[in-house]
Scaffold this motif. Structure first.
Motif, PDB file in Angstrom:
ATOM      1  N   GLU A 186       6.645 -10.080  -8.390  1.00 39.36           N
ATOM      2  CA  GLU A 186       6.044  -8.805  -8.765  1.00 39.36           C
ATOM      3  C   GLU A 186       5.336  -8.223  -7.540  1.00 39.36           C
ATOM      4  N   VAL A 187       5.677  -6.999  -7.195  1.00 39.43           N
ATOM      5  CA  VAL A 187       5.013  -6.342  -6.073  1.00 39.43           C
ATOM      6  C   VAL A 187       4.250  -5.135  -6.608  1.00 39.43           C
ATOM      7  N   LYS A 188       2.952  -5.108  -6.348  1.00 38.95           N
ATOM      8  CA  LYS A 188       2.129  -3.986  -6.801  1.00 38.95           C
ATOM      9  C   LYS A 188       2.197  -2.871  -5.763  1.00 38.95           C
ATOM     10  N   VAL A 189       2.431  -1.657  -6.260  1.00 36.37           N
ATOM     11  CA  VAL A 189       2.533  -0.516  -5.360  1.00 36.37           C
ATOM     12  C   VAL A 189       1.399   0.447  -5.665  1.00 36.37           C
ATOM     13  N   THR A 190       0.628   0.799  -4.640  1.00 40.33           N
ATOM     14  CA  THR A 190      -0.470   1.729  -4.888  1.00 40.33           C
ATOM     15  C   THR A 190      -0.035   3.174  -4.707  1.00 40.33           C
ATOM     16  N   VAL A 191       0.847   3.456  -3.750  1.00 36.42           N
ATOM     17  CA  VAL A 191       1.391   4.807  -3.586  1.00 36.42           C
ATOM     18  C   VAL A 191       2.902   4.700  -3.659  1.00 36.42           C
ATOM     19  N   GLU A 247      12.209  -1.448 -11.272  1.00 34.93           N
ATOM     20  CA  GLU A 247      11.712  -0.171 -11.783  1.00 34.93           C
ATOM     21  C   GLU A 247      12.202   1.044 -11.004  1.00 34.93           C
ATOM     22  N   ASN A 248      13.004   0.856  -9.991  1.00 34.21           N
ATOM     23  CA  ASN A 248      13.538   2.014  -9.263  1.00 34.21           C
ATOM     24  C   ASN A 248      14.573   2.732 -10.128  1.00 34.21           C
ATOM     25  N   GLU A 258       0.830  -1.201   0.000  1.00 31.18           N
ATOM     26  CA  GLU A 258       0.000   0.000   0.000  1.00 31.18           C
ATOM     27  C   GLU A 258       0.858   1.241   0.000  1.00 31.18           C
ATOM     28  N   ASN A 259       1.978   1.168   0.668  1.00 32.47           N
ATOM     29  CA  ASN A 259       2.862   2.322   0.772  1.00 32.47           C
ATOM     30  C   ASN A 259       4.231   1.948   0.211  1.00 32.47           C
ATOM     31  N   GLY A 260       4.558   2.516  -0.934  1.00 31.78           N
ATOM     32  CA  GLY A 260       5.828   2.204  -1.588  1.00 31.78           C
ATOM     33  C   GLY A 260       7.042   2.681  -0.818  1.00 31.78           C
ATOM     34  N   ALA A 261       6.836   3.547   0.179  1.00 29.32           N
ATOM     35  CA  ALA A 261       7.980   4.066   0.930  1.00 29.32           C
ATOM     36  C   ALA A 261       8.518   3.036   1.913  1.00 29.32           C
ATOM     37  N   VAL A 262       7.668   2.104   2.303  1.00 33.54           N
ATOM     38  CA  VAL A 262       8.084   1.099   3.279  1.00 33.54           C
ATOM     39  C   VAL A 262       7.545  -0.265   2.848  1.00 33.54           C
ATOM     40  N   SER A 288       6.638  -3.095  -9.447  1.00 32.00           N
ATOM     41  CA  SER A 288       7.893  -3.543 -10.034  1.00 32.00           C
ATOM     42  C   SER A 288       8.188  -4.981  -9.650  1.00 32.00           C
ATOM     43  N   LYS A 289       9.080  -5.536 -10.435  1.00 28.73           N
ATOM     44  CA  LYS A 289       9.616  -6.842 -10.077  1.00 28.73           C
ATOM     45  C   LYS A 289      10.689  -6.634  -9.003  1.00 28.73           C
TER      46      LYS A 289
END
Lengths: 173, 103
Positions: A163-168, A116-117, A91-95, A145-146
């Motif tokens: 694959e990890v889906k990031v919403t924010v 993808e970073n 849910e939170n791409g920062a952590v 991103s993978k």
């Protein structure tokens, strides 16, 4: 006394600029006294050594280049013995909590890449003998991103990805 | 000043499990502040854990590691009451270190 206190407060409020000037002045006066060899800001000696940091690998902008820089051209093989634990959806791409473990023998390093970073290599952990080939940490992900876990075992490199889906996203403003 | 490092090392049998938290902004260099200026990169590059004068674990981090980073690992060969030294250095040359006791 009052004067002293208020000036200290001012210096804190005005941020680093004043401190830098003061330190510069101290350094200058030491140099003037012929003490230039004594580092005025020397800290307690710490073991962490920035010179060993793999600068090249961290500077690569693509996943393939980062892998090349890390393992001197060795290509990773996918292996089910590398266990990458990451959420399906972050849910939170920062952590983003990510952990890697493996049952492979003679592990010398574990690296984690986020394709993808802007700089795919996120972390690299050399594993000492006697240290378990397992690491858990938290990473930032710019977008969906993978995530790739790389394990160097013996003279080969093994990988697992998810694959990890990031919403924010965690890298934007 | 309070240390930036918090460590918890628990020994069970042969293995010691270590968890550490470091207070650090870990600025990636891609985030803008309220005025729209890029915040320059500021992140920890190396974290070193030492037991009995020997490095037991090293972390090389890039700017993609989250703010106030967390790390967990385990190693063998330590006993309850032993010291475990943690130190870090960031890309601006700042450092901190802490000696923790293994529980």
């Amino acid at each position: 006394m009052d004067n002293n206190n208020s000036s200290r407060e001012t210096s804190e409020r005005s941020g680093p600029t004043r401190r830098v000037i003061v330190q510069g002045a101290i350094a200058g006066s030491l140099a003037g006294l012929g003490l230039a060899g004594v580092a005025p800001l020397s800290r307690a000696r710490a073991a962490a050594d920035a010179s060993k940091w793999p600068k090249d690998a961290f500077a690569q902008k693509t996943e393939a280049d980062a892998i090349k820089a890390l393992y001197a051209g060795k290509m990773p093989e996918a292996s089910d013995k590398v266990n990458l634990d990451a959420p399906e959806i972050a849910e939170n791409g920062a952590v983003v909590p990510i952990s890697v473990s493996t049952t492979l023998p003679d592990v010398t390093s574990i690296a984690i890449l986020v394709s993808e970073n802007p700089f795919p290599l996120a972390a690299n952990y050399p594993i000492q003998p006697g240290t378990s080939p397992m690491v858990a940490n938290r990473l930032k992900m710019a977008k969906t991103s993978k995530v790739i876990a790389l394990v160097a075992s013996g003279d080969k490199v093994f990988s697992a990805s998810k694959e990890v889906k990031v919403t924010v996203g965690g890298c934007g403003g | 000043m309070a240390s930036t490092i918090r460590i918890r090392a628990v020994s069970s049998g042969d293995t010691t499990e270590v968890q550490a938290l470091v207070q650090h902004p870990m600025d990636s260099g891609f985030v803008k502040d309220a005025q729209g200026n890029l915040i320059p990169p500021h992140y920890i590059q190396v974290v070193e854990f030492e037991h009995a004068g020997k490095a037991v674990f090293t972390a090389y981090w890039g700017p993609a590691v989250s703010k106030d980073p967390y790390i967990k690992f385990s190693f063998k060969g330590a006993q309850k009451g032993d010291d475990l030294t943690v130190s870090w250095v960031d890309n601006k040359g700042a450092t901190d270190s802490l000696v923790g006791k293994i529980q």
